[in-house]
Design an enzyme around this catalytic site. Structure first.
Site, mmCIF file in Angstrom:
data_model
loop_
_atom_site.group_PDB
_atom_site.id
_atom_site.type_symbol
_atom_site.label_atom_id
_atom_site.label_comp_id
_atom_site.label_asym_id
_atom_site.label_seq_id
_atom_site.Cartn_x
_atom_site.Cartn_y
_atom_site.Cartn_z
ATOM 1 C CE LYS A 127 -3.457 -2.776 0.033
ATOM 2 N NZ LYS A 127 -4.977 -2.929 0.747
HETATM 3 C C1 LIG Z 1 -5.835 -3.908 1.110
HETATM 4 C C2 LIG Z 1 -7.290 -3.655 1.216
HETATM 5 C C3 LIG Z 1 -7.768 -3.989 2.580
HETATM 6 C C4 LIG Z 1 -7.308 -5.096 3.483
HETATM 7 O O1 LIG Z 1 -6.247 -4.448 4.139
HETATM 8 P P1 LIG Z 1 -5.501 -5.120 5.492
HETATM 9 O O2 LIG Z 1 -4.740 -4.073 6.154
HETATM 10 O O3 LIG Z 1 -4.468 -6.344 4.925
HETATM 11 O O4 LIG Z 1 -6.467 -5.670 6.308
HETATM 12 C C5 LIG Z 1 -9.074 -3.615 2.713
HETATM 13 N N1 LIG Z 1 -9.772 -2.960 1.635
HETATM 14 C C6 LIG Z 1 -9.280 -2.580 0.714
HETATM 15 C C7 LIG Z 1 -9.716 -1.652 -0.482
HETATM 16 C C8 LIG Z 1 -8.012 -3.003 0.209
HETATM 17 O O5 LIG Z 1 -7.154 -2.527 -0.762
#
Ligand SMILES: *Cc1c(COP(=O)(O)O)cnc(C)c1O
Length: 383
Positions: free
Chosen positions: A183
């Site tokens: 991310k």
């Molecule tokens: C990556 C993602 C998640 C999950 O995030 P985690 O920290 O791995 O739980 C949730 N929503 C969206 C839109 C994502 O891209």
């Protein structure tokens, strides 16, 4: 072969390494000052009145619905075009995720279709700022107010995104971010909730740590506490928070590089046949924080996507698919609720036709030209 141009790569430097070693050298691995410092730093970045660190974005969203008391018989409106976590967070409470299709231009929830999905059982609306392009929040806020619904923003792909100068996550009742490795910034695993309501923030803090009435530092006699509510262990450790503190400092630079890369890639792709760049430039009141560039293949060639991705990979160019299926089409949801193809045409079109191209800060604008050249050569061969 590892990609010369990887789709995503966490940028971890000596700052993060040293910060982690410092935590490991000390006595406090959880319940310490770093999680608090990280919360303050992220709150400052977003101008949020309150920030609550959690162990992941999924945990944060689940914690919110749990804290609201959602359960069997309740419904939450969820976009069909998202990570499965957005829906799972609802379903984990026993409530039902009710899916709404995407709008074609951005992949964000089709705001015009939200009200038709509201029933007497609806308790909340969840939106996702898909690929970092903010949803037109004033419109969704108006709908949520009109129907007295909680509004949750899944901001996993959206740190730095704003609407009318206000950071996403602060338009709704709560916004949740992800610090998963690829991310915009990372804590390895981790997440954070930002919100305006101080009472709800207190409640979230309580329930993310077993519902225990005193934090570690507040206990007069070590080990003595009472439990006033049912809760989880969804805390962020000091090790993760130490990484986060360093990453937030670098976040403005990361975002700047992403913006430059996105602009360079969009220009370089302008004359490539057979695709459309997603998202299109937004109206000026919305500021995006591009997670990736979505190359949406023409419908006539979208069945060739696996071969195109393989050929890109052969040139050392990494890509991804965001997201692989409309969530209601995934086996768990399809088997539970059935899948009516006619209800999610835009989510299906984007899921089946989009190649997510990297614009992360591990790359430079010159490499955007390499990506575009690679894709041009492959697609020109198809026409
Ligand atoms: C990556 C993602 C998640 C999950 O995030 P985690 O920290 O791995 O739980 C949730 N929503 C969206 C839109 C994502 O891209």
């Amino acid at each position: 072969m590892s990609d010369v141009i990887p789709f995503g790569k966490p940028l971890i430097g000596d700052e993060e390494r040293n910060a982690v070693m410092e935590v490991l050298a000390g006595p406090i691995l959880v319940h310490g000052p770093r999680a608090t410092e990280f919360e303050q730093a992220f709150a400052a970045f977003t101008a949020a009145p309150h920030a609550v660190s959690v162990s992941s974005c999924t945990a944060g969203m689940h914690l919110i619905y749990f804290t609201l008391g959602l359960g069997a018989g309740d419904e939450v409106i969820v976009p069909a075009q998202t990570h499965v976590a957005t829906a799972h967070a609802v379903e984990l409470t026993g409530a039902k995720a009710v899916f709404v299709d995407a709008e074609e231009a951005t992949g964000n929830i089709d705001i015009a279709a939200i009200e038709a999905a509201i029933t007497p059982q609806t308790r909340a609306i969840a939106v996702v700022h898909y690929l970092g392009v903010p949803v037109d929040m004033p419109q969704v806020v108006a709908i949520a107010r009109r129907h007295n619904l909680f509004l949750l923003e899944d901001c996993a792909l959206a740190p730095g995104a704003k609407v009318d100068g206000v950071h996403v996550g602060l338009w709704g009742d709560a916004g949740v971010f992800s610090f998963y490795p690829v991310k915009h910034m990372t804590t390895a695993e981790g997440g954070i909730i930002i919100l305006r309501d101080g009472e709800l923030a207190q409640r979230l803090r309580l329930l993310k740590a077993f519902g225990v009435d005193r934090t570690h530092g507040e206990r007069k006699v070590p080990g003595v506490y009472d439990t006033v509510a049912l809760g989880f262990n969804y805390r962020m450790s000091e090790i993760h928070a130490a990484i986060g503190i360093e990453q937030v400092k670098k976040l403005p630079g990361f975002l700047q590089q992403r913006a430059e890369n996105f602009a360079a890639l969009a220009i370089a792709l302008a004359d490539v046949p057979g695709l459309r760049v997603l998202p299109q430039p937004m109206d000026s009141h919305r500021h995006s924080c591009h997670y990736c560039l979505g190359a949406l293949l023409d419908e006539a060639i979208q069945e060739k996507r696996p071969a195109i991705i393989t050929q890109l990979k052969a040139q050392g160019i990494g890509s991804s698919v965001y997201y692989p299926q409309p969530v209601p089409r995934m086996t768990y949801y399809r088997e539970k609720y059935g899948y009516d193809e006619s209800r999610y045409p835009n989510a299906a079109r984007i899921s089946d036709g989009l190649i997510a191209l990297p614009v992360g800060p591990h790359l430079q604008p010159e490499q955007m030209v390499t990506i575009a050249d690679g894709l041009r050569a492959i697609l020109t061969g198809l026409f």
